[in-house]
Design a protein around this motif. Sequence first.
Motif, PDB file in Angstrom:
ATOM      1  N   PRO A  16      15.934  38.973  36.127  1.00 41.38           N
ATOM      2  CA  PRO A  16      16.764  39.587  35.088  1.00 41.38           C
ATOM      3  C   PRO A  16      16.625  41.111  35.006  1.00 41.38           C
ATOM      4  O   PRO A  16      17.607  41.823  34.837  1.00 41.38           O
ATOM      5  CB  PRO A  16      16.266  38.940  33.792  1.00 41.38           C
ATOM      6  CG  PRO A  16      15.585  37.709  34.195  1.00 41.38           C
ATOM      7  CD  PRO A  16      15.076  37.923  35.588  1.00 41.38           C
ATOM      8  N   VAL A 102      26.600  40.564  27.073  1.00 36.12           N
ATOM      9  CA  VAL A 102      25.931  40.059  28.268  1.00 36.12           C
ATOM     10  C   VAL A 102      24.431  39.947  28.006  1.00 36.12           C
ATOM     11  O   VAL A 102      23.827  40.844  27.415  1.00 36.12           O
ATOM     12  CB  VAL A 102      26.170  41.003  29.473  1.00 36.12           C
ATOM     13  CG1 VAL A 102      25.543  40.445  30.732  1.00 36.12           C
ATOM     14  CG2 VAL A 102      27.667  41.259  29.674  1.00 36.12           C
ATOM     15  N   PHE A 104      20.731  38.483  30.057  1.00 39.43           N
ATOM     16  CA  PHE A 104      20.052  37.937  31.226  1.00 39.43           C
ATOM     17  C   PHE A 104      18.731  37.333  30.783  1.00 39.43           C
ATOM     18  O   PHE A 104      17.894  38.027  30.203  1.00 39.43           O
ATOM     19  CB  PHE A 104      19.768  39.028  32.266  1.00 39.43           C
ATOM     20  CG  PHE A 104      21.008  39.660  32.815  1.00 39.43           C
ATOM     21  CD1 PHE A 104      21.797  38.993  33.739  1.00 39.43           C
ATOM     22  CD2 PHE A 104      21.395  40.928  32.410  1.00 39.43           C
ATOM     23  CE1 PHE A 104      22.940  39.576  34.252  1.00 39.43           C
ATOM     24  CE2 PHE A 104      22.531  41.521  32.924  1.00 39.43           C
ATOM     25  CZ  PHE A 104      23.311  40.847  33.847  1.00 39.43           C
ATOM     26  N   SER A 112      17.532  34.381  37.376  1.00 41.20           N
ATOM     27  CA  SER A 112      18.162  34.715  36.107  1.00 41.20           C
ATOM     28  C   SER A 112      19.227  33.706  35.722  1.00 41.20           C
ATOM     29  O   SER A 112      19.878  33.105  36.570  1.00 41.20           O
ATOM     30  CB  SER A 112      18.876  36.071  36.204  1.00 41.20           C
ATOM     31  OG  SER A 112      18.001  37.103  36.507  1.00 41.20           O
ATOM     32  N   CYS A 114      22.573  34.186  33.521  1.00 39.46           N
ATOM     33  CA  CYS A 114      23.425  35.219  32.920  1.00 39.46           C
ATOM     34  C   CYS A 114      24.431  34.556  32.000  1.00 39.46           C
ATOM     35  O   CYS A 114      25.138  33.627  32.409  1.00 39.46           O
ATOM     36  CB  CYS A 114      24.151  35.997  34.008  1.00 39.46           C
ATOM     37  SG  CYS A 114      25.234  37.274  33.363  1.00 39.46           S
ATOM     38  N   TYR A 144      29.646  41.506  39.482  1.00 30.80           N
ATOM     39  CA  TYR A 144      28.379  40.791  39.401  1.00 30.80           C
ATOM     40  C   TYR A 144      27.962  40.274  40.772  1.00 30.80           C
ATOM     41  O   TYR A 144      26.807  40.421  41.186  1.00 30.80           O
ATOM     42  CB  TYR A 144      28.469  39.629  38.403  1.00 30.80           C
ATOM     43  CG  TYR A 144      28.419  40.076  36.967  1.00 30.80           C
ATOM     44  CD1 TYR A 144      27.238  40.002  36.249  1.00 30.80           C
ATOM     45  CD2 TYR A 144      29.545  40.589  36.341  1.00 30.80           C
ATOM     46  CE1 TYR A 144      27.177  40.422  34.930  1.00 30.80           C
ATOM     47  CE2 TYR A 144      29.497  41.015  35.021  1.00 30.80           C
ATOM     48  CZ  TYR A 144      28.316  40.935  34.322  1.00 30.80           C
ATOM     49  OH  TYR A 144      28.266  41.370  33.028  1.00 30.80           O
TER      50      TYR A 144
END
Length: 159
Positions: A16, A102, A104, A112, A114, A144
């Motif tokens: 993350p 957003v 993480f 991670s 997300c 991403y």
Amino acid sequence: MSVVTYNDEFDCSVAPRRLFRGLFMDAHNLMPKIMPIVKSVDFVSGDGGPGSLQQVNFVDGYQMKYVKNRLDFKDKENRVINYTAIESDSFGDIIDYIRSEVKFDAVPGGGSKCTIKTTVCPKGDVVPDEETLKAGKEGHMKQYKAVIAHLIENPDLYA
């Protein structure tokens, strides 16, 4: 106003902390290097803290010229960021703004999870069609995916 909200969630093998840095802390340097469609990412105002404005400029011939984002909230320790796309030549008479939240989270094995909540606020009583929403979502996910791929290929970056 017919607000549209959608949620996305995905897992990846990148930590993350590294994802947060690549996507949000150093995007102004990283994006133009790894995404051929991005010409530059420039601070219009501020220093990267809440209230800062950042403009992503796309290469000539791409479907849009720019998008301007305002940073609403950033928590580096917990890897949470909220920002609003407040202006773009692609919004036309359809979109007023797009807000993204957003987060993480770490998952077992060092990767991670997300979580993205996106809220599309149209202009007036306009209802964005599915194609417009799909195109926006796909463009967002390309960013991403590009960062994740780059970080996997460069395991020491942001380590």
